[in-house]
Design a protein around this motif. Structure first.
Motif, PDB file in Angstrom:
ATOM      1  N   UNK A  78       0.837  -1.200   0.000  1.00 35.32           N
ATOM      2  CA  UNK A  78       0.000   0.000   0.000  1.00 35.32           C
ATOM      3  C   UNK A  78       0.873   1.252   0.000  1.00 35.32           C
ATOM      4  N   UNK A  79       1.934   1.251   0.799  1.00 34.83           N
ATOM      5  CA  UNK A  79       2.846   2.397   0.834  1.00 34.83           C
ATOM      6  C   UNK A  79       3.584   2.562  -0.488  1.00 34.83           C
ATOM      7  N   UNK A  80       3.963   1.454  -1.100  1.00 36.90           N
ATOM      8  CA  UNK A  80       4.634   1.540  -2.402  1.00 36.90           C
ATOM      9  C   UNK A  80       3.689   2.111  -3.455  1.00 36.90           C
ATOM     10  N   UNK A  81       2.391   1.789  -3.356  1.00 37.66           N
ATOM     11  CA  UNK A  81       1.404   2.371  -4.269  1.00 37.66           C
ATOM     12  C   UNK A  81       1.289   3.875  -4.035  1.00 37.66           C
ATOM     13  N   UNK A  82       1.282   4.278  -2.775  1.00 37.63           N
ATOM     14  CA  UNK A  82       1.230   5.710  -2.448  1.00 37.63           C
ATOM     15  C   UNK A  82       2.475   6.411  -3.000  1.00 37.63           C
ATOM     16  N   UNK A  83       3.649   5.793  -2.856  1.00 35.41           N
ATOM     17  CA  UNK A  83       4.887   6.382  -3.386  1.00 35.41           C
ATOM     18  C   UNK A  83       4.814   6.532  -4.896  1.00 35.41           C
ATOM     19  N   UNK A  84       4.192   5.570  -5.569  1.00 28.24           N
ATOM     20  CA  UNK A  84       4.018   5.654  -7.026  1.00 28.24           C
ATOM     21  C   UNK A  84       3.020   6.753  -7.373  1.00 28.24           C
ATOM     22  N   UNK A  85       1.892   6.776  -6.661  1.00 28.85           N
ATOM     23  CA  UNK A  85       0.864   7.789  -6.924  1.00 28.85           C
ATOM     24  C   UNK A  85       1.383   9.204  -6.684  1.00 28.85           C
ATOM     25  N   UNK A  86       2.250   9.360  -5.691  1.00 33.33           N
ATOM     26  CA  UNK A  86       2.760  10.688  -5.322  1.00 33.33           C
ATOM     27  C   UNK A  86       4.210  10.883  -5.779  1.00 33.33           C
ATOM     28  N   UNK A  87       4.601  10.183  -6.830  1.00 36.14           N
ATOM     29  CA  UNK A  87       5.966  10.293  -7.363  1.00 36.14           C
ATOM     30  C   UNK A  87       6.307  11.755  -7.631  1.00 36.14           C
ATOM     31  N   UNK A  88       7.490  12.148  -7.183  1.00 41.71           N
ATOM     32  CA  UNK A  88       7.932  13.530  -7.344  1.00 41.71           C
ATOM     33  C   UNK A  88       7.539  14.419  -6.175  1.00 41.71           C
ATOM     34  N   UNK A  89       6.620  13.927  -5.326  1.00 46.06           N
ATOM     35  CA  UNK A  89       6.163  14.727  -4.186  1.00 46.06           C
ATOM     36  C   UNK A  89       6.674  14.193  -2.856  1.00 46.06           C
TER      37      UNK A  89
END
Length: 148
Positions: free
Chosen positions: A77-88
């Motif tokens: 789930x955290x890796x998905x969040x990191x992908x969704x918020x890439x660059x942020x």
């Protein structure tokens, strides 16, 4: 840390593989399509300052343990969040059993414990697993004041 360590990341936009330094200024982008890359790295007692506290983007810290079932649930789930918020954001994973000084410093009583750091200062904290949409909302609310 004298040698520059890097992780290989697949670009979610074009699929190309990119080498991304674990500790660097700025925000990693794909060498091919120039889109932001998810930035997920491991850190421990010896390199946490360089990897997490000196980052110039907000850092989500996942304090976890290999024996922890909820930790294994929250990791994708955290890796998905990191992908969704890439660059942020930058996602930094810390194994509490291998990093006792960080566990003590952040007063970890249960795992997973999640922190959002802004320039090395904890601005949000959450304990326990949650689904990706809940984690994303928590992270976005935590970093909103920094971006706003």
């Amino acid at each position: 840390m004298n040698t520059i360590q890097a992780v290989t990341v697949s670009c979610p936009n074009c699929g190309r593989r990119n080498r991304t330094p674990v500790a660097a200024k700025g925000r990693p982008t794909c060498g091919h399509c120039k889109q932001p890359l998810p930035w997920t790295v491991d850190a421990g007692d010896d390199d946490f300052t360089e990897i997490a506290e000196q980052a110039d983007v907000p850092v989500v810290v996942d304090l976890w343990a290999t024996w922890c079932g909820p930790c294994r649930t929250v990791s994708p789930a955290l890796e998905q969040v990191a992908t969704d918020l890439a660059g942020r954001i930058k996602l930094v994973k810390v194994d509490v059993d291998r990093s006792p000084r960080l566990s003590q410093r952040f007063e970890v009583q249960a795992v997973p414990t999640l922190l959002v750091l802004d320039k090395g200062r904890a601005v949000a904290r959450q304990t326990g697993a949650a689904p990706a949409p809940v984690l994303r909302q928590w992270v976005e609310q935590s970093i909103m004041t920094r971006e706003g």
